[in-house]
Write a protein that holds these residues in place. Structure first.
Motif, short mmCIF file in Angstrom:
data_model
loop_
_atom_site.label_atom_id
_atom_site.label_comp_id
_atom_site.label_asym_id
_atom_site.label_seq_id
_atom_site.Cartn_x
_atom_site.Cartn_y
_atom_site.Cartn_z
N SER A 452 83.23 78.24 106.39
CA SER A 452 83.18 79.69 106.63
C SER A 452 81.85 80.25 106.14
O SER A 452 81.40 79.95 105.04
CB SER A 452 84.33 80.39 105.91
N LEU A 453 81.25 81.08 106.97
CA LEU A 453 79.96 81.69 106.64
C LEU A 453 80.05 83.18 106.96
O LEU A 453 80.46 83.57 108.06
CB LEU A 453 78.83 81.05 107.46
N ARG A 506 76.20 99.23 106.94
CA ARG A 506 76.34 97.84 106.51
C ARG A 506 77.57 97.25 107.18
O ARG A 506 78.67 97.80 107.10
CB ARG A 506 76.50 97.79 104.99
N GLU A 507 77.37 96.13 107.89
CA GLU A 507 78.47 95.47 108.60
C GLU A 507 78.37 93.97 108.39
O GLU A 507 77.32 93.44 108.04
CB GLU A 507 78.42 95.82 110.09
N THR A 508 79.51 93.28 108.59
CA THR A 508 79.61 91.85 108.30
C THR A 508 80.02 91.08 109.54
O THR A 508 80.89 91.52 110.30
CB THR A 508 80.64 91.61 107.18
N ARG A 509 79.39 89.93 109.72
CA ARG A 509 79.72 89.03 110.83
C ARG A 509 80.15 87.69 110.26
O ARG A 509 79.60 87.21 109.27
CB ARG A 509 78.53 88.87 111.77
N GLU A 510 81.17 87.10 110.88
CA GLU A 510 81.78 85.88 110.36
C GLU A 510 81.53 84.71 111.31
O GLU A 510 81.57 84.86 112.53
CB GLU A 510 83.30 86.06 110.19
N PHE A 511 81.28 83.54 110.71
CA PHE A 511 81.11 82.30 111.47
C PHE A 511 82.07 81.26 110.89
O PHE A 511 82.29 81.21 109.69
CB PHE A 511 79.68 81.76 111.33
N ASN A 512 82.62 80.44 111.78
CA ASN A 512 83.45 79.31 111.36
C ASN A 512 82.78 78.05 111.88
O ASN A 512 82.84 77.74 113.06
CB ASN A 512 84.87 79.44 111.90
N LEU A 513 82.13 77.33 110.99
CA LEU A 513 81.29 76.21 111.37
C LEU A 513 82.04 74.89 111.24
O LEU A 513 82.92 74.73 110.39
CB LEU A 513 80.04 76.16 110.49
N SER A 514 81.67 73.95 112.09
CA SER A 514 82.27 72.63 111.99
C SER A 514 81.65 71.79 110.89
O SER A 514 82.24 70.84 110.40
CB SER A 514 82.13 71.89 113.33
N SER A 515 80.43 72.14 110.47
CA SER A 515 79.75 71.37 109.45
C SER A 515 80.34 71.67 108.08
O SER A 515 80.68 72.80 107.76
CB SER A 515 78.25 71.68 109.44
N GLU A 516 80.49 70.66 107.25
CA GLU A 516 81.06 70.79 105.93
C GLU A 516 79.96 70.96 104.89
O GLU A 516 78.78 70.74 105.18
CB GLU A 516 81.90 69.55 105.61
N PRO A 517 80.30 71.32 103.65
CA PRO A 517 79.29 71.39 102.60
C PRO A 517 78.55 70.07 102.46
O PRO A 517 79.11 68.99 102.62
CB PRO A 517 80.12 71.70 101.34
N LEU A 522 70.94 75.39 106.38
CA LEU A 522 71.17 76.24 107.53
C LEU A 522 70.28 77.47 107.45
O LEU A 522 69.89 77.91 106.37
CB LEU A 522 72.63 76.68 107.59
N SER A 523 70.00 78.02 108.62
CA SER A 523 69.28 79.29 108.70
C SER A 523 69.95 80.17 109.73
O SER A 523 70.70 79.69 110.60
CB SER A 523 67.81 79.06 109.07
N LEU A 524 69.71 81.47 109.62
CA LEU A 524 70.28 82.46 110.54
C LEU A 524 69.15 83.17 111.27
O LEU A 524 68.12 83.49 110.68
CB LEU A 524 71.11 83.48 109.76
N VAL A 551 70.31 80.56 104.62
CA VAL A 551 71.70 80.73 104.23
C VAL A 551 71.85 80.48 102.75
O VAL A 551 71.33 79.50 102.20
CB VAL A 551 72.60 79.78 105.04
N GLY A 552 72.63 81.36 102.07
CA GLY A 552 72.92 81.18 100.66
C GLY A 552 73.91 80.06 100.46
O GLY A 552 74.62 79.64 101.37
N GLY A 553 74.01 79.54 99.24
CA GLY A 553 74.92 78.44 98.91
C GLY A 553 76.33 78.92 98.74
O GLY A 553 76.65 80.09 98.92
N GLU A 554 77.20 77.95 98.32
CA GLU A 554 78.62 78.30 98.13
C GLU A 554 78.81 79.10 96.86
O GLU A 554 78.11 78.89 95.89
CB GLU A 554 79.44 77.03 98.07
#
Length: 554
Positions: A452-453, A506-517, A522-524, A551-554
């Motif tokens: 989740s991102l 301020r708004e938020t967008r969500e991604f559900n990625l197949s890649s695991e930690p 990653l970059s946006l 992308v920030g870490g966990e």
């Protein structure tokens, strides 16, 4: 009705079976029906037994218990609609009892006292029903199989399918509605299911061959009290069938008792008897383990459970309380539809002078920042957000998902708009990107947890845009695109044309990625484009049409 050990088996069945455990932990009125029915049955049976033991010389003995049984029986009609079938249970049982063993049948004094006590309790309900027949008939017409909208013109076929589903719910497939059951879970697990089938056979043999009323009782009771779900839609429906308890518990108990005693009786009193006893004890241990697993590890954390117990409405109230508690200058305005539709909102949202309500279609009086608006995001949203204060930082958030049992898809229950003064670190500093249409990206924050991102973007626009703007947000791992989250500038909940003057959003967008930690860094890439022409909006401060964010870490 039997003996002490069989009563303990029945108690274990109730205590270790998922259905009564789950029902006892929630505040539905149907949960009171088996409790009062069990007490009524116990008092009546105790009264008959005591008077039979006393003989004709002490005819008063036991009548107080019979009267109490009648009072409790009358109270069952105030619990749930399925209680209307209880008289049929008593009539069928009385016919069997009288024909099978006339000598032990209760006398007219016992029967009359029981029904007199029941009638006294039932009188207020009967008077109310005469003046308001819909109390008794309104819901029945909506869910009955006689309704053409439910039987689709095939009444016989519908009844047969419902009968098969009701009989199959004990060991096959149970209720699919998460408010009543872990969807699809049968009443009994494999171990108790086998005991249930053995118990049905034992009860049937004793009732038909030995003419024992106590053996006929669970069969008659369970059979009749299945009618409320057989004769209605959504079979099997565990609330409508709740009247089968507590007599239903006697059937697995008879099976467990047979396992406890049969090997020793058939094979001798040696070590064989421990085989049956071990099997009976193992069956209740398996039932307990399965219920603990299914309830606490599967049912409670399941999204459907949260949906159908209105967790989103509870969160609305709790979030509102936390917001008002945090700062005495804050105000909260809530769409009145939530208070009208959810008792949890009315009960949990603390009254306050700083809490306001507005109705559908109204433009609420929101005042100035700091304030929060909690709005229904699907109809009449424009009128609500048009009152948001100007020159403020407005954070747009989507509320948790909600779904009723008849709705196929979950949806966000509410939209939340929080207006506050924009901190200098956001509004006073340099922008991350300036686009040619006058839109500025002031800040971007990303958070990753496993697949989740989340990406939170803060935007500013110079007046109303001459052309619509759509945001593209892409996740990249090197030269490979992993995900994309496009949408209107400001999100679907707050598109740019609705922004008040001077607003920062301020708004938020969500991604559900197949890649695991542990996957590559990653970059946006974030930018704007015209949704009509798909042409990207170039940046005014760089030779590019997007801004890249690590992308920030966990």
């Amino acid at each position: 009705l039997y003996h002490r050990r069989l009563g303990l088996w029945a108690a274990a069945v109730v205590a270790f079976t998922f259905w009564p455990v789950a029902l006892s932990r929630i505040g539905l009125r149907a949960g009171a029906l088996p409790l009062l029915a069990a007490l009524a049955l116990a008092c009546a049976a105790w009264g008959v037994r005591r008077q039979r033991a006393a003989g004709p010389t002490d005819w008063r003995r036991g009548l107080n218990w019979l009267a109490l049984g009648g009072l409790l029986y009358g109270l069952t009609f105030y619990t749930y609609l399925a209680s209307r079938f209880f008289p049929l249970v008593l009539i069928i049982l009385a016919i069997f009892w009288y024909s099978a063993n006339r000598q032990s049948f209760p006398n007219s004094r016992q029967i009359g006292l029981f029904w007199l006590a029941a009638a006294l309790v039932l009188t207020p309900l009967a008077v109310a029903a005469l003046g308001q027949p819909e109390i008794l008939l309104g819901r029945v017409g909506q869910v009955s199989v006689l309704n053409p909208a439910i039987n689709d013109g095939d009444l016989a076929g519908t009844l047969l399918r419902n009968l098969a589903a009701a009989l199959g719910m004990f060991t096959g497939r149970g209720d699919d509605i998460a408010r009543h059951n872990l969807p699809g879970r049968p009443v009994f697990d494999l171990a108790l299911g086998l005991a249930f089938l053995v118990g049905v056979g034992v009860a049937g043999w004793r009732a038909l061959k030995q003419h024992r009323p106590a053996a006929a009782l669970p069969l008659v009771w369970a059979g009749v009290m299945l009618l409320p779900t057989i004769l209605a839609e959504d079979t099997p429906h565990f609330l409508r069938a709740v009247g089968v308890w507590p007599a239903l518990a006697l059937l697995p108990a008879l099976g467990l008792e047979a396992a406890w005693t049969a090997p020793g009786r058939l094979l001798g009193p040696g070590h064989w008897r421990w085989l049956g006893r071990g099997a009976a004890l193992l069956a209740v241990a398996v039932a307990l383990t399965a219920t603990i697993r299914d309830y606490f590890l599967v049912y409670v954390p399941a999204p459907d459970t949260a949906y159908l117990f209105q967790a989103a409405a509870t969160e609305l109230a709790q979030t509102g309380n936390v917001y008002l508690t945090g700062d005495p200058s804050r105000t909260l305005v809530v769409d009145r539809r939530y208070g009208d539709s959810f008792a949890s909102v009315r009960f949990l949202l603390n009254p306050s002078k700083r809490l306001g309500w507005y109705s559908e279609g109204e433009t609420p009086a929101l005042g100035t920042a700091p304030m929060r608006l909690m709005a229904w995001p699907y109809r009449g949203l424009e009128a609500a957000v048009s009152a948001l204060p100007p020159n403020a930082l407005i954070t747009v958030e989507r509320g948790p998902l909600h779904r009723d049992d008849l709705q196929p898809e979950a949806y966000a229950l509410y939209a939340q708009y929080t207006a506050e003064a924009c901190p200098p670190t956001v509004c006073g500093g340099p922008a991350l990107a300036e686009f040619a249409n006058g839109v500025r990206l002031l800040a971007a924050e990303s958070t990753r947890q496993g697949p989740s991102l989340s990406l939170t973007l803060t935007w500013e626009a110079a007046g109303t845009l001459s052309a619509p703007a759509q945001v593209f947000a892409q996740v990249w791992a090197g030269d490979q695109a992993l995900g994309q989250a496009d949408g209107p500038l400001g999100s679907e909940l707050f598109p740019q044309p609705l922004w008040p003057a001077g607003a920062t959003v301020r708004e938020t967008r969500e991604f559900n990625l197949s890649s695991e930690p542990g996957s590559p860094a990653l970059s946006l890439r974030v930018g704007l484009y015209d949704p009509n022409t798909l042409a990207r909006v170039p940046r005014a401060d760089a030779a590019s049409d997007f801004v890249e964010i690590i992308v920030g870490g966990e």
